[in-house]
Design a protein around this motif. Sequence first.
Motif, PDB file in Angstrom:
ATOM      1  N   SER A  48       0.849  -1.189   0.000  1.00 32.33           N
ATOM      2  CA  SER A  48       0.000   0.000   0.000  1.00 32.33           C
ATOM      3  C   SER A  48       0.880   1.233   0.000  1.00 32.33           C
ATOM      4  O   SER A  48       2.031   1.187   0.430  1.00 32.33           O
ATOM      5  CB  SER A  48      -0.903  -0.001   1.237  1.00 32.33           C
ATOM      6  OG  SER A  48      -1.729   1.154   1.275  1.00 32.33           O
ATOM      7  N   CYS A  49       0.335   2.351  -0.468  1.00 25.79           N
ATOM      8  CA  CYS A  49       1.053   3.621  -0.377  1.00 25.79           C
ATOM      9  C   CYS A  49       0.049   4.742  -0.133  1.00 25.79           C
ATOM     10  O   CYS A  49      -1.154   4.597  -0.394  1.00 25.79           O
ATOM     11  CB  CYS A  49       1.897   3.892  -1.612  1.00 25.79           C
ATOM     12  SG  CYS A  49       0.979   4.145  -3.144  1.00 25.79           S
ATOM     13  N   ILE A  50       0.583   5.855   0.371  1.00 20.11           N
ATOM     14  CA  ILE A  50      -0.246   7.015   0.657  1.00 20.11           C
ATOM     15  C   ILE A  50       0.522   8.264   0.248  1.00 20.11           C
ATOM     16  O   ILE A  50       1.743   8.339   0.421  1.00 20.11           O
ATOM     17  CB  ILE A  50      -0.643   7.049   2.152  1.00 20.11           C
ATOM     18  CG1 ILE A  50      -1.677   8.130   2.433  1.00 20.11           C
ATOM     19  CG2 ILE A  50       0.579   7.182   3.060  1.00 20.11           C
ATOM     20  CD1 ILE A  50      -2.340   8.004   3.806  1.00 20.11           C
ATOM     21  N   SER A  51      -0.188   9.224  -0.305  1.00 21.41           N
ATOM     22  CA  SER A  51       0.434  10.461  -0.764  1.00 21.41           C
ATOM     23  C   SER A  51       0.871  11.316   0.428  1.00 21.41           C
ATOM     24  O   SER A  51       0.441  11.084   1.564  1.00 21.41           O
ATOM     25  CB  SER A  51      -0.564  11.239  -1.635  1.00 21.41           C
ATOM     26  OG  SER A  51      -1.699  11.606  -0.868  1.00 21.41           O
ATOM     27  N   PRO A  52       1.709  12.319   0.184  1.00 25.05           N
ATOM     28  CA  PRO A  52       2.193  13.156   1.304  1.00 25.05           C
ATOM     29  C   PRO A  52       1.064  13.807   2.108  1.00 25.05           C
ATOM     30  O   PRO A  52       1.157  13.893   3.335  1.00 25.05           O
ATOM     31  CB  PRO A  52       3.048  14.208   0.598  1.00 25.05           C
ATOM     32  CG  PRO A  52       3.556  13.510  -0.623  1.00 25.05           C
ATOM     33  CD  PRO A  52       2.412  12.633  -1.057  1.00 25.05           C
ATOM     34  N   SER A  53       0.029  14.233   1.435  1.00 23.29           N
ATOM     35  CA  SER A  53      -1.074  14.888   2.146  1.00 23.29           C
ATOM     36  C   SER A  53      -2.069  13.892   2.721  1.00 23.29           C
ATOM     37  O   SER A  53      -2.907  14.259   3.551  1.00 23.29           O
ATOM     38  CB  SER A  53      -1.820  15.826   1.194  1.00 23.29           C
ATOM     39  OG  SER A  53      -2.443  15.074   0.167  1.00 23.29           O
ATOM     40  N   GLY A  54      -2.002  12.658   2.270  1.00 24.17           N
ATOM     41  CA  GLY A  54      -2.936  11.645   2.740  1.00 24.17           C
ATOM     42  C   GLY A  54      -4.216  11.556   1.945  1.00 24.17           C
ATOM     43  O   GLY A  54      -5.103  10.762   2.280  1.00 24.17           O
ATOM     44  N   ASP A  55      -4.343  12.342   0.866  1.00 22.31           N
ATOM     45  CA  ASP A  55      -5.606  12.347   0.123  1.00 22.31           C
ATOM     46  C   ASP A  55      -5.676  11.260  -0.948  1.00 22.31           C
ATOM     47  O   ASP A  55      -6.734  11.038  -1.535  1.00 22.31           O
ATOM     48  CB  ASP A  55      -5.868  13.713  -0.502  1.00 22.31           C
ATOM     49  CG  ASP A  55      -4.776  14.134  -1.475  1.00 22.31           C
ATOM     50  OD1 ASP A  55      -4.932  15.181  -2.114  1.00 22.31           O
ATOM     51  OD2 ASP A  55      -3.751  13.422  -1.572  1.00 22.31           O
ATOM     52  N   THR A  56      -4.569  10.598  -1.175  1.00 20.56           N
ATOM     53  CA  THR A  56      -4.538   9.511  -2.163  1.00 20.56           C
ATOM     54  C   THR A  56      -3.869   8.299  -1.564  1.00 20.56           C
ATOM     55  O   THR A  56      -2.841   8.428  -0.895  1.00 20.56           O
ATOM     56  CB  THR A  56      -3.765   9.946  -3.420  1.00 20.56           C
ATOM     57  OG1 THR A  56      -4.374  11.114  -3.973  1.00 20.56           O
ATOM     58  CG2 THR A  56      -3.769   8.835  -4.455  1.00 20.56           C
ATOM     59  N   ALA A  57      -4.465   7.156  -1.793  1.00 20.38           N
ATOM     60  CA  ALA A  57      -3.882   5.904  -1.303  1.00 20.38           C
ATOM     61  C   ALA A  57      -4.095   4.823  -2.345  1.00 20.38           C
ATOM     62  O   ALA A  57      -5.017   4.888  -3.163  1.00 20.38           O
ATOM     63  CB  ALA A  57      -4.512   5.492   0.026  1.00 20.38           C
ATOM     64  N   GLY A  58      -3.228   3.837  -2.314  1.00 22.29           N
ATOM     65  CA  GLY A  58      -3.342   2.708  -3.232  1.00 22.29           C
ATOM     66  C   GLY A  58      -3.071   1.412  -2.505  1.00 22.29           C
ATOM     67  O   GLY A  58      -2.341   1.387  -1.510  1.00 22.29           O
ATOM     68  N   TYR A  59      -3.663   0.330  -3.010  1.00 17.84           N
ATOM     69  CA  TYR A  59      -3.527  -0.965  -2.368  1.00 17.84           C
ATOM     70  C   TYR A  59      -3.287  -2.048  -3.415  1.00 17.84           C
ATOM     71  O   TYR A  59      -3.860  -2.016  -4.502  1.00 17.84           O
ATOM     72  CB  TYR A  59      -4.805  -1.317  -1.592  1.00 17.84           C
ATOM     73  CG  TYR A  59      -5.149  -0.337  -0.505  1.00 17.84           C
ATOM     74  CD1 TYR A  59      -5.981   0.745  -0.752  1.00 17.84           C
ATOM     75  CD2 TYR A  59      -4.607  -0.484   0.770  1.00 17.84           C
ATOM     76  CE1 TYR A  59      -6.280   1.664   0.239  1.00 17.84           C
ATOM     77  CE2 TYR A  59      -4.901   0.427   1.770  1.00 17.84           C
ATOM     78  CZ  TYR A  59      -5.734   1.500   1.498  1.00 17.84           C
ATOM     79  OH  TYR A  59      -6.024   2.410   2.490  1.00 17.84           O
ATOM     80  N   ALA A  60      -2.457  -3.006  -3.035  1.00 21.01           N
ATOM     81  CA  ALA A  60      -2.276  -4.177  -3.871  1.00 21.01           C
ATOM     82  C   ALA A  60      -3.560  -5.000  -3.849  1.00 21.01           C
ATOM     83  O   ALA A  60      -4.308  -4.981  -2.863  1.00 21.01           O
ATOM     84  CB  ALA A  60      -1.106  -5.008  -3.357  1.00 21.01           C
ATOM     85  N   ASP A  61      -3.795  -5.733  -4.908  1.00 22.83           N
ATOM     86  CA  ASP A  61      -4.988  -6.573  -4.977  1.00 22.83           C
ATOM     87  C   ASP A  61      -5.057  -7.559  -3.813  1.00 22.83           C
ATOM     88  O   ASP A  61      -6.137  -7.895  -3.328  1.00 22.83           O
ATOM     89  CB  ASP A  61      -5.005  -7.347  -6.299  1.00 22.83           C
ATOM     90  CG  ASP A  61      -5.270  -6.449  -7.496  1.00 22.83           C
ATOM     91  OD1 ASP A  61      -4.997  -6.894  -8.625  1.00 22.83           O
ATOM     92  OD2 ASP A  61      -5.745  -5.311  -7.295  1.00 22.83           O
ATOM     93  N   SER A  62      -3.893  -7.998  -3.362  1.00 28.38           N
ATOM     94  CA  SER A  62      -3.842  -9.010  -2.304  1.00 28.38           C
ATOM     95  C   SER A  62      -4.372  -8.519  -0.963  1.00 28.38           C
ATOM     96  O   SER A  62      -4.734  -9.325  -0.104  1.00 28.38           O
ATOM     97  CB  SER A  62      -2.409  -9.518  -2.135  1.00 28.38           C
ATOM     98  OG  SER A  62      -1.539  -8.437  -1.831  1.00 28.38           O
ATOM     99  N   VAL A  63      -4.425  -7.198  -0.767  1.00 29.63           N
ATOM    100  CA  VAL A  63      -4.894  -6.651   0.513  1.00 29.63           C
ATOM    101  C   VAL A  63      -6.076  -5.708   0.344  1.00 29.63           C
ATOM    102  O   VAL A  63      -6.613  -5.212   1.338  1.00 29.63           O
ATOM    103  CB  VAL A  63      -3.772  -5.920   1.273  1.00 29.63           C
ATOM    104  CG1 VAL A  63      -2.604  -6.867   1.542  1.00 29.63           C
ATOM    105  CG2 VAL A  63      -3.321  -4.678   0.524  1.00 29.63           C
TER     106      VAL A  63
END
Length: 125
Positions: A48-63
């Motif tokens: 997973s990742c999150i942008s510096p401001s926290g307004d964008t996040a991404g997740y792998a399909d596995s989680v």
Amino acid sequence: VQLQASGGGLVQDGGSLRLSCAASGFTLEYYAIGWFRQAPGKEREGVSCISPSGDTAGYADSVEGRATISRDNAKNSVYLRMNSLKPEDTAVYYCAAAPICTLATLERGQMYSKWGQGTLVTVSS
């Protein structure tokens, strides 16, 4: 200058954990933060990742649907909440910093730095 992951442990199948990533020696708020994991004998996986401001996040399909990433820049920390844990989630979890959060760079681990020691998550069946 690195990140330190913590919060791992032994949990039962279906359980939950919250992992923490704390910055040392730099201000975390200017960076996207990614969580990665590596199980024994397997390649590292971007989780997973999150942008510096926290307004964008991404997740792998596995989680996807089981994980929630968040950050508290005032505390110089990022968190990963994992629910419905499965034995296949067993791994050492790491966090690292990058200029941006995209699924493509997360998947390839590109542009990530400031890796620190990870934290072991063990899910028992």
